[in-house]
Structure formats: C-alpha cells, structure tokens
Scaffold this active site. Structure first.
Site, PDB file in Angstrom:
ATOM      1  N   LYS A  42      10.082  -8.510   5.198  1.00 24.32           N
ATOM      2  CA  LYS A  42      11.109  -9.131   6.042  1.00 24.32           C
ATOM      3  C   LYS A  42      11.845 -10.177   5.230  1.00 24.32           C
ATOM      4  O   LYS A  42      11.277 -10.772   4.313  1.00 24.32           O
ATOM      5  CB  LYS A  42      10.456  -9.813   7.254  1.00 24.32           C
ATOM      6  CG  LYS A  42      11.397  -9.995   8.405  1.00 24.32           C
ATOM      7  CD  LYS A  42      11.546  -8.692   9.151  1.00 24.32           C
ATOM      8  CE  LYS A  42      12.190  -8.827  10.489  1.00 24.32           C
ATOM      9  NZ  LYS A  42      11.879  -7.645  11.317  1.00 24.32           N
ATOM     10  N   ASP A  54       4.089   6.272  11.658  1.00 18.66           N
ATOM     11  CA  ASP A  54       4.030   7.145  10.480  1.00 18.66           C
ATOM     12  C   ASP A  54       5.309   7.124   9.647  1.00 18.66           C
ATOM     13  O   ASP A  54       5.836   8.175   9.264  1.00 18.66           O
ATOM     14  CB  ASP A  54       3.701   8.593  10.898  1.00 18.66           C
ATOM     15  CG  ASP A  54       2.274   8.706  11.402  1.00 18.66           C
ATOM     16  OD1 ASP A  54       1.397   8.013  10.854  1.00 18.66           O
ATOM     17  OD2 ASP A  54       2.038   9.463  12.359  1.00 18.66           O
ATOM     18  N   HIS A 106       0.823  -1.216   0.000  1.00 16.76           N
ATOM     19  CA  HIS A 106       0.000   0.000   0.000  1.00 16.76           C
ATOM     20  C   HIS A 106       0.850   1.256   0.000  1.00 16.76           C
ATOM     21  O   HIS A 106       0.403   2.327  -0.388  1.00 16.76           O
ATOM     22  CB  HIS A 106      -0.968   0.008   1.193  1.00 16.76           C
ATOM     23  CG  HIS A 106      -0.297   0.250   2.504  1.00 16.76           C
ATOM     24  ND1 HIS A 106       0.510  -0.688   3.119  1.00 16.76           N
ATOM     25  CD2 HIS A 106      -0.284   1.333   3.310  1.00 16.76           C
ATOM     26  CE1 HIS A 106       0.981  -0.174   4.246  1.00 16.76           C
ATOM     27  NE2 HIS A 106       0.516   1.044   4.387  1.00 16.76           N
ATOM     28  N   ARG A 107       2.101   1.106   0.473  1.00 21.76           N
ATOM     29  CA  ARG A 107       3.082   2.194   0.375  1.00 21.76           C
ATOM     30  C   ARG A 107       4.383   1.570  -0.091  1.00 21.76           C
ATOM     31  O   ARG A 107       4.736   0.465   0.327  1.00 21.76           O
ATOM     32  CB  ARG A 107       3.326   2.823   1.747  1.00 21.76           C
ATOM     33  CG  ARG A 107       2.160   3.630   2.238  1.00 21.76           C
ATOM     34  CD  ARG A 107       2.579   5.066   2.409  1.00 21.76           C
ATOM     35  NE  ARG A 107       1.446   5.872   2.825  1.00 21.76           N
ATOM     36  CZ  ARG A 107       1.543   7.161   3.075  1.00 21.76           C
ATOM     37  NH1 ARG A 107       2.689   7.765   3.008  1.00 21.76           N
ATOM     38  NH2 ARG A 107       0.480   7.853   3.429  1.00 21.76           N
TER      39      ARG A 107
HETATM   40  N1  GLU Z   1      14.579  -5.376  11.928  1.00 15.95           N
HETATM   41  C1  GLU Z   1      14.079  -4.198  12.539  1.00 15.95           C
HETATM   42  C2  GLU Z   1      12.628  -4.403  12.941  1.00 15.95           C
HETATM   43  O1  GLU Z   1      12.197  -5.502  13.160  1.00 15.95           O
HETATM   44  C3  GLU Z   1      14.332  -2.951  11.715  1.00 15.95           C
HETATM   45  C4  GLU Z   1      13.711  -2.909  10.359  1.00 15.95           C
HETATM   46  C5  GLU Z   1      14.172  -1.738   9.497  1.00 15.95           C
HETATM   47  O2  GLU Z   1      14.878  -0.885   9.977  1.00 15.95           O
HETATM   48  O3  GLU Z   1      13.767  -1.731   8.335  1.00 15.95           O
HETATM   49  O4  GLU Z   1      11.889  -3.480  13.139  1.00 15.95           O
END
Ligand code: GLU
Length: 471
Positions: A105, A98, A64-65
């Site tokens: 992931k 925000d 969505h973003r």
């Molecule tokens: N792995 C971290 C989390 O679970 C950071 C993710 C990120 O900075 O994109 O929020």
C-alpha cells in the site's frame, strides 16, 4: 477515532485471534504477520512560490508472491501505521480471492482538495520517481492502484512517469492498474469494488440457514441498506444493490451530512442532485439526520461502511442496528467494536473479502497488460457465429422464427466487460464459499473474519512451503 485502538492494532489483534487457532509453525506465522519493507520518503515539491516537503510511504507487506499489489491513498490522515495496516490487509485480501500477489500500500500525506490539478500531477510524478529510484514499482515488482483520494487520473500520471524512465520495457503498462480504459486500462475496473460488494452480498443472502439465524429472509430484493460514503466504492455498491438487486437504500452519508428516507433513496437521482447543489442534504423526500455518523446506527438490514477505517468503534457499536455489516472500506470496524457486534449476533463480512473486487479486476487488468490484448478479442466472433448456427438449427427444426431482439440476446459473444464481470462474480462466490465452509467446519471459528484469516494463512503458508523457505 474513539475507543483508541489503532488500525494496525486492530489488524494485529484479528490476526492473532486466527493464528491462535492455526496449527502452522509459530515462526511461519510470525513471518506472515511481519511487514517486509517499509519505505518512508520526504521530498520537496514547489507549490506556488515556495517549496513543500511532502511525506509519503510505500509499504510492501509480503513478498511471498510477486509483484506486490495495493492502492495509493492521498489523505491528510496518512501515517506509517495506517499504510502498514492497509498493506497487511492487501496480503490476505489477495490470498482470499486467489490473486497471486503479495500485499502493498502507498500513502501520500496530503489533502487533495488543497491542491490544483497541476500541483497534484507534480506531487504524483515526484512520488512515482521516488518509487522508481528505490525499485519500488514495476510490473513484476510492485503494482500500485487507486485508493481513497486517487483514481484513474493519478494512475495515468504514474504510468507516464514510469514510461519516461523505463520506456523500452515491454510490459511497462502493467506497472500500475486502475488506469483509464483508453490508456491500457480495463473495462469494469472503476465499478469493481462496489460490484464485488454486490456479488458478495448476493451470495451471502442466498443461504437460508444463515439468514434464518439473523432473522432475515433470503435474497436481496427489498432489503434495507444504509451506506456511509458515496465515493467510488459506496456509490457503485449502493447503486448496483438498488438497481440490479432490488434493495432499498434507506440512508446515505457523505462529507456534508447524512439523510434518511424509509421509502428508499434513488441513488442516481441523489448523485445528480449532489452534483447540482454540492450536497446530499435537502434531497427531496429525505430527512436530514443530526450527525453524519447517524447513518451507522440507523435501522436497516445491511450497513455498508464505505468510507474510512475506525468508523464503528467501542463508543457506537452497541447502537448499530443492522443485521449484516459489509466492510466495503478497509478496517471500518475496530477490534473492540467487532467483539460487541459479534455478541449482538451481527454478521460482519470482513473487508479482506468483501472489498476484494477492486484488486481482483486489477489482476485482470495486469493480465491484459502482459498479454497486450483485450479480453474477448479472440473468441467473441467465434462464439457469436456458433450461437447463430445453433439458433438457425432450432429455427429449421421447429419451423419457427426467433425474433431479432431475442436472437441478438442469444447469440452475443462476450465483450471485455462481460468477461470481467463474470470473472469477478465467480471470484466473489468461490471465496465466500471457502470462508463459509471454514466457519461451518471449525467449531472454534465463530466469525467470518477469523475464517477469512485462516483461509488466507493456509494459502500463504503453502506458498512459503513451495518456495522452500519453510519445510
Ligand atoms: N485500493 C484497493 C484496495 O484496497 C485496490 C487495490 C488494487 O487494485 O491493487 O483493495
């Protein structure tokens, strides 16, 4: 994991609990819940004289973003369900603070301890090449970051591999965050998740009526804290709560076991001790606990699970004595355990809010990469000169001189680290206020996780509506 609720099941149950209270159209809720893209890969890497087939994933939960955003985990326990659960949490996490990204992931099913640095580099570069091949990485597509088992070193390998393929791309440095500061990184990213936990706790502890309900006084000073995991997140959370907040760390657990000292454990001294001896056990003044899991059930005000998912489950939730559980890790409390804890009156600060400091500062890093300039560069001297003039005027009008040390303190223009911390603090405070208000205002919302979900769902739904996908 005892209790047998899978991580993805837990996330799904929590989502449904909030969705049931939402007036958004069913189809829209189903679209928000679904994982948009799941890329499972297997690739060969030559380790020693033989080849190993490495299993890895990248999941983009929501488009969505864009870009999508989320860390990459290296662990022997990685599996598709786990990466999907983690990507899902990233979507809500970004919405709550925000950060204008969808959730993603990555996971590589390896135990980093089993490989040399050169072998890890080989695996990381090959994984990145797979992502490039399928268009699963890029500053406007999907931006990885560190997670369990990875850090700035892996991020620099990812960037370098990306540059090898996409050298001329102007914004290439924004293809990954959590990079070393001297390689397009940002000051304050390493401490960000732990520092975010501190700001969130400070804000939580400031509401007299909420604390009264829990039987606690306001403020962090003197609060007792137990921490599971002294990795990047747990270490900074504990250390900042101790040195900046005045909290007392009474118990700590790591891979090798758990220790306890009701008088408090000095975290930095403990880290030095562990570096020297290879273990936290035997740290002067502390008692070794029977099992490393005992840290979860120790008597304390605040429990910070900062290791992996599924740590507090049906089997041990009843024995948790903390009044507040701050989910610094992703998914440390299963849905079954949550029901038990809530019945006991425990306040759970949900992962998707309390550990969002990492992705918040990742967002700042990404913005820095797109602007090609360090934060503070433009205004630092201007601010300093303005404050100097102001101080000069005060001296002139009062006929008194302000000491050199005070003058330095009063007239300093903000550096990058100051701005990052200020932005992070603002983000964690604002997000908490929004979630707290939802819980206060909506009668049927009785816990902060559901409130956080509702907050995220409303924001994501409004994005979908803006996109014109849903009327
Ligand atoms: N792995 C971290 C989390 O679970 C950071 C993710 C990120 O900075 O994109 O929020």
């Amino acid at each position: 994991m005892t209790g047998k609720t899978s991580f993805l099941d837990s996330v799904s149950r929590n989502f449904d609990k909030a969705a049931d209270l939402s007036s958004l159209p069913k189809g829209l809720l189903a679209q928000i819940k679904a994982c948009n893209s799941v890329y499972q890969m297997r690739f060969p890497v030559k380790i020693g004289n033989d080849y190993q087939v490495i299993e890895a994933y990248r999941v983009q939960h929501s488009h969505h973003r864009l870009p999508t955003k989320g860390g990459i985990r290296y662990s022997q326990k990685v599996n598709q369900d786990e990466v999907m659960a983690l990507a899902t949490l990233m979507t809500y996490k970004c919405a709550i603070v925000d950060v204008p990204f969808g959730g993603a992931k990555g996971g590589v099913k390896i135990s980093p301890r089993a490989y040399t640095t050169a072998q890890l580099q080989k695996i990381t570069r090959r994984y990145t090449a797979e992502l490039i091949r399928k268009n699963f990485i890029g500053p406007g597509i999907d931006v990885p970051a560190p997670d369990y088992g990875t850090g700035a070193r892996e991020m620099s390998w990812i960037l370098d591999t990306y540059l090898t393929f996409k050298g001329g791309e102007l914004d290439a440095a924004g293809c990954v965050t959590g990079k070393p500061v001297n390689l397009y990184g940002i000051r304050g990213r390493t401490e960000a998740t732990g520092r975010g936990v501190y700001y969130a706790l400070k804000e939580t502890l400031s509401y007299a009526d909420d604390m009264k309900e829990l039987g606690l006084t306001t403020g962090m000073e003197g609060k007792t804290i137990a921490v599971q995991g002294l990795g990047n997140v747990g270490y900074y959370a504990a250390s900042i709560c101790q040195y900046e907040g005045g909290a007392k760390i009474v118990s700590v657990a790591e891979y090798e076991g758990a220790i306890y000292n009701e008088k408090g454990i000095d975290i930095d001294k403990l880290m030095k001790f562990r570096k020297k001896t290879g273990s936290i056990l035997g740290f002067p003044g502390s008692k070794t606990m029977k099992s490393r899991k005992d840290v979860l059930t120790v008597k304390c005000d605040i429990l910070i699970p900062a290791a992996l998912e599924g740590q507090i489950h049906k089997g041990n939730a009843k024995s948790v004595k903390a009044k507040i559980v701050a989910e610094a890790a992703n998914g440390p409390v299963t849905a079954d355990a949550e029901e038990i804890l809530l019945k006991k009156g425990v306040m759970i600060l949900p992962d998707m809010y309390i550990n969002a400091g990492g992705v918040t500062v990742s967002y700042f890093e990404w913005l820095k990469n797109l602007s090609h300039m360090r934060f503070g560069r433009l205004e630092k001297r201007f601010d300093h000169n303005t404050y100097m003039n102001l101080v000069g005027l005060v001296e002139e009008k009062t006929g008194k001189t302000i000491g050199a040390k005070e003058k330095d303190f009063l007239t300093r223009g903000a550096d990058e680290i100051d701005l990052v911390r200020s932005g992070l603090e603002e983000t964690m405070i604002t997000a908490y206020q929004q979630i707290r208000l939802i819980k206060k205002r909506k009668k049927k919302v009785t816990d902060l996780r559901t409130a956080a979900f509702i907050n995220a769902l409303d924001k994501i739904a409004s994005d979908y509506m803006t996109l014109g996908i849903f009327p």
